[in-house]
Design a protein around this motif. Structure first.
Motif, PDB file in Angstrom:
ATOM      1  N   HIS A  96       0.853  -1.187   0.000  1.00  0.00           N
ATOM      2  CA  HIS A  96       0.000   0.000   0.000  1.00  0.00           C
ATOM      3  C   HIS A  96       0.894   1.245   0.000  1.00  0.00           C
ATOM      4  O   HIS A  96       1.708   1.430   0.899  1.00  0.00           O
ATOM      5  CB  HIS A  96      -0.900   0.010   1.236  1.00  0.00           C
ATOM      6  CG  HIS A  96      -1.994  -1.006   1.198  1.00  0.00           C
ATOM      7  ND1 HIS A  96      -3.267  -0.726   0.756  1.00  0.00           N
ATOM      8  CD2 HIS A  96      -2.004  -2.316   1.544  1.00  0.00           C
ATOM      9  CE1 HIS A  96      -4.018  -1.806   0.827  1.00  0.00           C
ATOM     10  NE2 HIS A  96      -3.269  -2.792   1.302  1.00  0.00           N
ATOM     11  N   LYS A  97       0.730   2.083  -0.969  1.00  0.00           N
ATOM     12  CA  LYS A  97       1.595   3.256  -1.085  1.00  0.00           C
ATOM     13  C   LYS A  97       0.963   4.512  -0.504  1.00  0.00           C
ATOM     14  O   LYS A  97       1.676   5.447  -0.126  1.00  0.00           O
ATOM     15  CB  LYS A  97       1.958   3.490  -2.557  1.00  0.00           C
ATOM     16  CG  LYS A  97       2.715   2.318  -3.170  1.00  0.00           C
ATOM     17  CD  LYS A  97       3.202   2.644  -4.556  1.00  0.00           C
ATOM     18  CE  LYS A  97       3.910   1.445  -5.178  1.00  0.00           C
ATOM     19  NZ  LYS A  97       5.060   1.005  -4.396  1.00  0.00           N
ATOM     20  N   LEU A 156      -3.327  10.039  11.146  1.00  0.00           N
ATOM     21  CA  LEU A 156      -3.887  11.146  11.924  1.00  0.00           C
ATOM     22  C   LEU A 156      -3.672  10.827  13.392  1.00  0.00           C
ATOM     23  O   LEU A 156      -4.158   9.795  13.888  1.00  0.00           O
ATOM     24  CB  LEU A 156      -5.372  11.318  11.632  1.00  0.00           C
ATOM     25  CG  LEU A 156      -6.143  12.322  12.501  1.00  0.00           C
ATOM     26  CD1 LEU A 156      -5.557  13.725  12.379  1.00  0.00           C
ATOM     27  CD2 LEU A 156      -7.630  12.338  12.138  1.00  0.00           C
ATOM     28  N   ASP A 157      -2.929  11.669  14.097  1.00  0.00           N
ATOM     29  CA  ASP A 157      -2.586  11.401  15.487  1.00  0.00           C
ATOM     30  C   ASP A 157      -2.356  12.723  16.201  1.00  0.00           C
ATOM     31  O   ASP A 157      -1.739  13.631  15.643  1.00  0.00           O
ATOM     32  CB  ASP A 157      -1.303  10.545  15.550  1.00  0.00           C
ATOM     33  CG  ASP A 157      -1.131   9.812  16.869  1.00  0.00           C
ATOM     34  OD1 ASP A 157      -1.080  10.488  17.929  1.00  0.00           O
ATOM     35  OD2 ASP A 157      -1.028   8.563  16.855  1.00  0.00           O
ATOM     36  N   ASP A 158      -2.852  12.830  17.434  1.00  0.00           N
ATOM     37  CA  ASP A 158      -2.616  14.071  18.184  1.00  0.00           C
ATOM     38  C   ASP A 158      -1.305  14.027  18.967  1.00  0.00           C
ATOM     39  O   ASP A 158      -0.956  14.999  19.652  1.00  0.00           O
ATOM     40  CB  ASP A 158      -3.793  14.387  19.118  1.00  0.00           C
ATOM     41  CG  ASP A 158      -3.964  13.370  20.236  1.00  0.00           C
ATOM     42  OD1 ASP A 158      -3.147  12.435  20.352  1.00  0.00           O
ATOM     43  OD2 ASP A 158      -4.946  13.499  21.010  1.00  0.00           O
ATOM     44  N   LEU A 159      -0.584  12.895  18.886  1.00  0.00           N
ATOM     45  CA  LEU A 159       0.721  12.702  19.523  1.00  0.00           C
ATOM     46  C   LEU A 159       0.664  12.819  21.046  1.00  0.00           C
ATOM     47  O   LEU A 159       1.683  13.071  21.690  1.00  0.00           O
ATOM     48  CB  LEU A 159       1.763  13.678  18.958  1.00  0.00           C
ATOM     49  CG  LEU A 159       1.996  13.589  17.434  1.00  0.00           C
ATOM     50  CD1 LEU A 159       3.076  14.571  17.010  1.00  0.00           C
ATOM     51  CD2 LEU A 159       2.350  12.177  17.009  1.00  0.00           C
ATOM     52  N   GLY A 197       7.977   8.948   4.396  1.00  0.00           N
ATOM     53  CA  GLY A 197       7.128   8.858   3.221  1.00  0.00           C
ATOM     54  C   GLY A 197       5.648   8.747   3.528  1.00  0.00           C
ATOM     55  O   GLY A 197       4.827   8.871   2.611  1.00  0.00           O
ATOM     56  N   VAL A 198       5.307   8.497   4.794  1.00  0.00           N
ATOM     57  CA  VAL A 198       3.901   8.442   5.209  1.00  0.00           C
ATOM     58  C   VAL A 198       3.496   9.815   5.710  1.00  0.00           C
ATOM     59  O   VAL A 198       4.161  10.388   6.588  1.00  0.00           O
ATOM     60  CB  VAL A 198       3.682   7.373   6.304  1.00  0.00           C
ATOM     61  CG1 VAL A 198       2.251   7.444   6.849  1.00  0.00           C
ATOM     62  CG2 VAL A 198       3.973   5.983   5.753  1.00  0.00           C
ATOM     63  N   HIS A 199       2.423  10.342   5.183  1.00  0.00           N
ATOM     64  CA  HIS A 199       1.982  11.690   5.559  1.00  0.00           C
ATOM     65  C   HIS A 199       1.369  11.668   6.956  1.00  0.00           C
ATOM     66  O   HIS A 199       0.448  10.893   7.232  1.00  0.00           O
ATOM     67  CB  HIS A 199       0.961  12.216   4.556  1.00  0.00           C
ATOM     68  CG  HIS A 199       0.610  13.654   4.757  1.00  0.00           C
ATOM     69  ND1 HIS A 199       1.411  14.688   4.348  1.00  0.00           N
ATOM     70  CD2 HIS A 199      -0.467  14.229   5.355  1.00  0.00           C
ATOM     71  CE1 HIS A 199       0.853  15.839   4.670  1.00  0.00           C
ATOM     72  NE2 HIS A 199      -0.296  15.584   5.284  1.00  0.00           N
ATOM     73  N   LEU A 200       1.871  12.502   7.848  1.00  0.00           N
ATOM     74  CA  LEU A 200       1.368  12.616   9.217  1.00  0.00           C
ATOM     75  C   LEU A 200       0.575  13.906   9.362  1.00  0.00           C
ATOM     76  O   LEU A 200       1.090  14.999   9.107  1.00  0.00           O
ATOM     77  CB  LEU A 200       2.520  12.605  10.220  1.00  0.00           C
ATOM     78  CG  LEU A 200       2.163  12.962  11.673  1.00  0.00           C
ATOM     79  CD1 LEU A 200       1.189  11.941  12.273  1.00  0.00           C
ATOM     80  CD2 LEU A 200       3.425  13.069  12.534  1.00  0.00           C
ATOM     81  N   VAL A 201      -0.682  13.762   9.768  1.00  0.00           N
ATOM     82  CA  VAL A 201      -1.525  14.903  10.105  1.00  0.00           C
ATOM     83  C   VAL A 201      -1.641  14.931  11.624  1.00  0.00           C
ATOM     84  O   VAL A 201      -2.139  13.977  12.228  1.00  0.00           O
ATOM     85  CB  VAL A 201      -2.920  14.776   9.466  1.00  0.00           C
ATOM     86  CG1 VAL A 201      -3.802  15.951   9.868  1.00  0.00           C
ATOM     87  CG2 VAL A 201      -2.816  14.669   7.953  1.00  0.00           C
ATOM     88  N   VAL A 202      -1.174  15.999  12.241  1.00  0.00           N
ATOM     89  CA  VAL A 202      -1.242  16.121  13.694  1.00  0.00           C
ATOM     90  C   VAL A 202      -2.539  16.826  14.056  1.00  0.00           C
ATOM     91  O   VAL A 202      -2.769  17.982  13.668  1.00  0.00           O
ATOM     92  CB  VAL A 202      -0.035  16.895  14.254  1.00  0.00           C
ATOM     93  CG1 VAL A 202      -0.157  17.038  15.775  1.00  0.00           C
ATOM     94  CG2 VAL A 202       1.265  16.195  13.884  1.00  0.00           C
ATOM     95  N   GLY A 203      -3.409  16.124  14.757  1.00  0.00           N
ATOM     96  CA  GLY A 203      -4.687  16.714  15.120  1.00  0.00           C
ATOM     97  C   GLY A 203      -5.582  15.719  15.813  1.00  0.00           C
ATOM     98  O   GLY A 203      -5.222  14.543  16.012  1.00  0.00           O
TER      99      GLY A 203
END
Length: 330
Positions: free
Chosen positions: A25-26, A31-34, A45-51
């Motif tokens: 899977h490419k 999505l993670d608020d960390l 290479g994996v897009h991280l959305v912080v939220g």
């Protein structure tokens, strides 16, 4: 199409990301608020959305921008005793926020949902191993918060037309065999994590909560599933849905239980360390024994675990804990 992994910077979620990448899977988005996850656990290479998963504008925008059609939802609070002392916090994190996430994601185009649930929905089962068809009777707010989310997903799917797989898993342990990820939260309460920390001298002792349960040695009995095997089950569930499969509810476990004291002895033997163990009273909300009936997941998904061995799981956990301690000293 792309896959959105909520909580993908955390323990199980990061292994799901690795399973997806390893399978080719490419397009994977995290999505993670960390709050308990780590940005370094998200592969390059994996897009991280912080939220926050309950930020519906953010979720909808992320789904549309990345062409996401599938959601794997791991973000949650998971500590049973904490849920007893903070039930409203758990209902907010695990139920209310899941509702907001599903509404926004499905509204923006998601057609398949994998939900990370728990054996805690069964409570104190009368029979062991426990099958998916037994009555659901969670005995703590954590289990109830997850069961409420299961009901909500099933009802929403019937009304809105998406498909889902709910995976009820048991006690997760171990680490990626290639050493790429593992349980990294310093104050995690997972037994094998805590025991390996004690073995490596990062804790002065291991606390055992109750030795008066109706089990062979008096300590709680659990089904320990290796985290990479668990992530593979989630990946197969996603393939099942992508192939037009029906919605399912499945246990994730090996069908064999080990007591707390048995686990402690294995950690001592593998590590070669005789660390201190303190016996204390029971914790609120802990069932005496719970072991998976695991036939259904093998039949429906063709899942074949590769790391069904407690010594292997402990060896992986020790190696990751040692790696983590060295990493944190740099």
């Amino acid at each position: 199409m792309a896959v959105l992994v909520t909580g993908g910077a955390g323990y199980i979620g990061s292994h799901m990301v690795l399973a997806l990448l390893d399978a080719g899977h490419k397009d994977v988005v995290v999505l993670d608020d960390l709050s308990t996850g780590f940005d370094w656990a998200v592969p390059e290479g994996v897009h991280l959305v912080v939220g926050d998963v309950a930020d519906q504008d953010l979720v909808a925008r992320t789904v549309r921008e990345h062409g996401i059609d599938s959601l794997a939802h791991f973000a949650a609070k998971i500590v049973v005793p904490d849920s007893v002392s903070d039930p409203l916090g758990y209902y907010l994190a695990n139920t209310v926020k899941t509702r907001a996430l599903i509404e926004a994601a499905v509204g923006a185009g998601v057609r398949h949902v994998i939900f990370s649930s728990t054996a805690a929905v069964y409570g104190e089962p009368e029979t062991v191993p426990v099958m998916e068809t037994v009555p659901l009777n969670p005995i703590n707010p954590y289990g109830r918060s997850k069961l409420m989310s299961e009901w909500m997903i099933a009802d929403a799917a019937a009304a809105l037309g998406f498909t889902y797989v709910i995976l009820r898993y048991f006690n997760v342990a171990g680490a990626d065999p290639q050493g790429r990820s593992g349980q990294s939260t310093p104050n995690a309460t997972h037994l094998i994590k805590v025991a390996t920390q004690a073995a490596l001298g990062h804790r002065d002792r291991l606390d055992v909560y109750g030795t008066d349960y109706p089990t062979p040695d008096g300590s709680c009995l659990r089904d320990y599933i290796q985290v990479t095997d668990l992530a593979e089950a989630h990946r197969l569930a996603l393939d099942h849905l992508h192939g037009g499969g029906e919605s399912l509810v499945l246990n994730c476990g090996y069908g064999r239980g080990y007591s707390v004291l048995e686990v402690v002895e294995v950690v001592k033997r593998v590590s070669g360390k005789d660390f201190a163990v303190r016996i204390g009273p029971r914790r609120p909300g802990d069932p005496a024994r719970i072991v998976a009936g695991a036939d259904r997941i093998r039949a429906h998904l063709g899942w074949v675990p590769r790391y069904d061995d407690l010594q292997t799981i402990v060896t992986q956990a020790l190696a990751w804990e040692d790696h983590l301690s060295k990493r944190n000293r740099v």
